[in-house]
Design a protein around this motif. Structure first.
Motif, short mmCIF file in Angstrom:
data_model
loop_
_atom_site.label_atom_id
_atom_site.label_comp_id
_atom_site.label_asym_id
_atom_site.label_seq_id
_atom_site.Cartn_x
_atom_site.Cartn_y
_atom_site.Cartn_z
N GLN A 143 74.60 104.18 -4.63
CA GLN A 143 75.85 103.49 -4.05
C GLN A 143 75.84 102.21 -3.27
OE1 GLN A 143 78.02 106.27 -1.66
NE2 GLN A 143 76.59 106.10 -0.07
N GLN A 144 74.65 102.08 -2.84
CA GLN A 144 74.41 100.64 -1.96
C GLN A 144 73.04 100.03 -2.11
OE1 GLN A 144 75.87 101.05 2.26
NE2 GLN A 144 75.39 98.84 2.54
N ILE A 145 73.05 98.86 -2.12
CA ILE A 145 71.74 98.05 -1.99
C ILE A 145 71.72 97.38 -0.60
CG2 ILE A 145 70.48 96.27 -3.04
CD1 ILE A 145 71.99 96.46 -5.53
N TYR A 146 70.43 97.37 0.12
CA TYR A 146 70.76 96.67 1.48
C TYR A 146 69.42 95.95 1.47
CZ TYR A 146 70.48 96.37 6.31
OH TYR A 146 70.54 95.94 7.82
N VAL A 147 69.70 94.59 1.91
CA VAL A 147 68.48 93.72 2.22
C VAL A 147 68.20 93.76 3.57
CG1 VAL A 147 67.66 91.36 1.80
CG2 VAL A 147 69.10 92.37 0.10
N LYS A 192 63.59 91.07 4.11
CA LYS A 192 64.06 90.61 2.82
C LYS A 192 63.53 91.76 1.72
CE LYS A 192 65.96 86.82 3.55
NZ LYS A 192 67.36 86.68 3.97
N ASP A 193 63.17 92.93 2.33
CA ASP A 193 62.77 94.15 1.46
C ASP A 193 64.15 94.73 1.03
OD1 ASP A 193 59.97 94.14 1.37
OD2 ASP A 193 59.83 95.28 3.31
N ILE A 194 64.31 95.10 -0.28
CA ILE A 194 65.64 95.80 -0.58
C ILE A 194 65.32 97.24 -0.79
CG2 ILE A 194 66.96 96.26 -2.84
CD1 ILE A 194 65.99 93.35 -3.88
N GLU A 195 66.46 97.89 -0.08
CA GLU A 195 66.39 99.43 0.25
C GLU A 195 67.58 99.76 -0.50
OE1 GLU A 195 66.76 99.72 4.36
OE2 GLU A 195 65.04 98.89 4.94
N LEU A 196 67.66 101.20 -1.06
CA LEU A 196 68.57 101.61 -2.06
C LEU A 196 69.16 102.94 -1.35
CD1 LEU A 196 67.06 101.31 -5.45
CD2 LEU A 196 68.61 99.63 -4.44
N PHE A 197 70.40 103.11 -1.10
CA PHE A 197 70.96 104.29 -0.40
C PHE A 197 71.74 105.21 -1.33
CE2 PHE A 197 70.46 101.29 2.99
CZ PHE A 197 70.14 102.19 4.07
N PRO A 198 71.36 106.25 -1.98
CA PRO A 198 71.68 107.15 -2.66
C PRO A 198 73.09 107.93 -2.39
CG PRO A 198 69.65 107.87 -2.21
CD PRO A 198 70.10 106.86 -1.28
N SER A 199 74.00 108.25 -3.13
CA SER A 199 75.31 108.96 -2.74
C SER A 199 75.03 110.22 -2.31
CB SER A 199 75.99 108.86 -4.00
OG SER A 199 75.59 109.13 -5.21
N ILE A 200 73.88 110.92 -2.52
CA ILE A 200 73.34 112.17 -2.15
C ILE A 200 72.40 112.19 -1.21
CG2 ILE A 200 72.70 114.52 -2.97
CD1 ILE A 200 73.83 113.69 -5.86
N GLY A 201 72.50 113.05 -0.03
CA GLY A 201 71.62 112.83 1.18
C GLY A 201 71.87 111.84 1.89
N ASN A 202 70.80 111.79 3.07
CA ASN A 202 70.95 110.95 4.10
C ASN A 202 69.73 110.01 4.08
OD1 ASN A 202 69.29 112.83 5.29
ND2 ASN A 202 70.25 113.19 7.04
N MET A 255 69.10 85.61 -2.27
CA MET A 255 68.70 86.90 -2.65
C MET A 255 69.79 87.53 -3.55
SD MET A 255 65.93 88.25 -1.15
CE MET A 255 66.01 89.94 -1.60
N LEU A 256 70.84 86.76 -3.68
CA LEU A 256 71.84 87.06 -4.83
C LEU A 256 71.26 87.44 -6.24
CD1 LEU A 256 75.17 85.00 -3.91
CD2 LEU A 256 74.37 87.16 -3.23
N ASP A 257 70.38 86.53 -6.58
CA ASP A 257 69.81 86.82 -7.96
C ASP A 257 69.05 87.86 -7.99
OD1 ASP A 257 67.87 85.74 -6.14
OD2 ASP A 257 66.84 84.48 -7.79
N ASP A 258 68.15 88.36 -7.07
CA ASP A 258 67.52 89.71 -7.02
C ASP A 258 68.69 90.78 -7.06
OD1 ASP A 258 65.22 88.42 -6.91
OD2 ASP A 258 64.74 88.72 -5.14
N VAL A 259 69.48 90.91 -6.04
CA VAL A 259 70.45 92.01 -6.05
C VAL A 259 71.25 91.94 -7.32
CG1 VAL A 259 70.41 92.12 -3.43
CG2 VAL A 259 72.25 90.76 -4.63
N TYR A 260 71.69 90.89 -7.95
CA TYR A 260 72.32 90.99 -9.19
C TYR A 260 71.59 91.58 -10.36
CZ TYR A 260 75.01 89.30 -13.37
OH TYR A 260 75.57 89.09 -14.57
N GLU A 261 70.16 91.18 -10.53
CA GLU A 261 69.53 91.56 -11.44
C GLU A 261 69.32 93.31 -11.35
OE1 GLU A 261 68.30 90.32 -14.23
OE2 GLU A 261 69.48 88.75 -13.71
#
Length: 199
Positions: free
Chosen positions: A170-174, A178-188, A148-154
């Motif tokens: 601020q963060q990418i989570y797999v 194998k779904d990618i989740e994104l965590f913003p720096s604002i909010g929860n 999954m490194l190629d996907d998170v790198y792209e």
């Protein structure tokens, strides 16, 4: 100008150090000494500049090194630091960087780069993948189906190129699916991206 036959000074110039502080002059000189390549007071005829360059290129924080000698007895060392773009924390808790040339890079005990973090269900251990770039893994039949490194790198490149996303994410989570989740720096909350297709 009189040519000196022995080295009386070693100067070090570090490029790309205005934002990353992985290297300093003392560390570079020590790294050369550790490889039994003394410079000061050595005869120029015994110094192999290309060998010193090759040794410096093996340093995990150096992208490229150039070593030259001058008639006044000075040896000039120029190094270009690698630029980390993404920090990986794999599912075993091991952590390392991927640089802007898609190469794996170990953490540094002296400095932590402020970059995007990717974690979760990422298997790839540093020791068994460090000889490959992410691009090489992507092209390999053996690795491309499992990594999954190629996907998170792209995705990290995509986020870095957009000033708004770069500020917000601020963060990418797999996750385990194998779904990618994104965590913003604002909010929860989190953004479930899924795959990077049509991102």
């Amino acid at each position: 100008m009189l040519f000196r036959s022995t080295v009386n000074n070693v100067s070090v110039m570090i490029h790309n150090n205005e934002e990353n502080y992985f290297l300093n002059e003392k560390e570079i000189k020590n790294f050369i000494s550790e490889h039994q390549l003394p410079l000061l007071n050595q005869k120029f005829s015994k110094i192999k500049l290309s060998e010193i360059e090759n040794v410096l290129d093996q340093h995990p924080a150096i992208e490229n090194a150039e070593v030259s000698s001058e008639m006044n007895g000075n040896v000039k060392i120029e190094v270009w630091q690698r630029t980390p773009m993404l920090r990986i924390i794999n599912r075993g808790g091991e952590s390392y960087y991927i640089d802007n040339n898609s190469k794996l890079m170990p953490l540094n005990t002296n400095y932590t780069a402020r970059v995007l973090v990717a974690s979760g269900d990422l298997y790839e251990p540093f020791s068994r993948r460090k000889m490959f770039s992410v691009k090489q893994m992507e092209r390999s039949k053996l690795y491309s189906d499992v990594t999954m490194l190629d996907d998170v790198y792209e995705l990290a490149k995509f986020i870095e190129a957009d000033s708004s996303l770069n500020f917000l994410i601020q963060q990418i989570y797999v996750n385990k699916e194998k779904d990618i989740e994104l965590f913003p720096s604002i909010g929860n909350h989190k953004i479930i991206l899924g795959t990077i297709e049509n991102m």
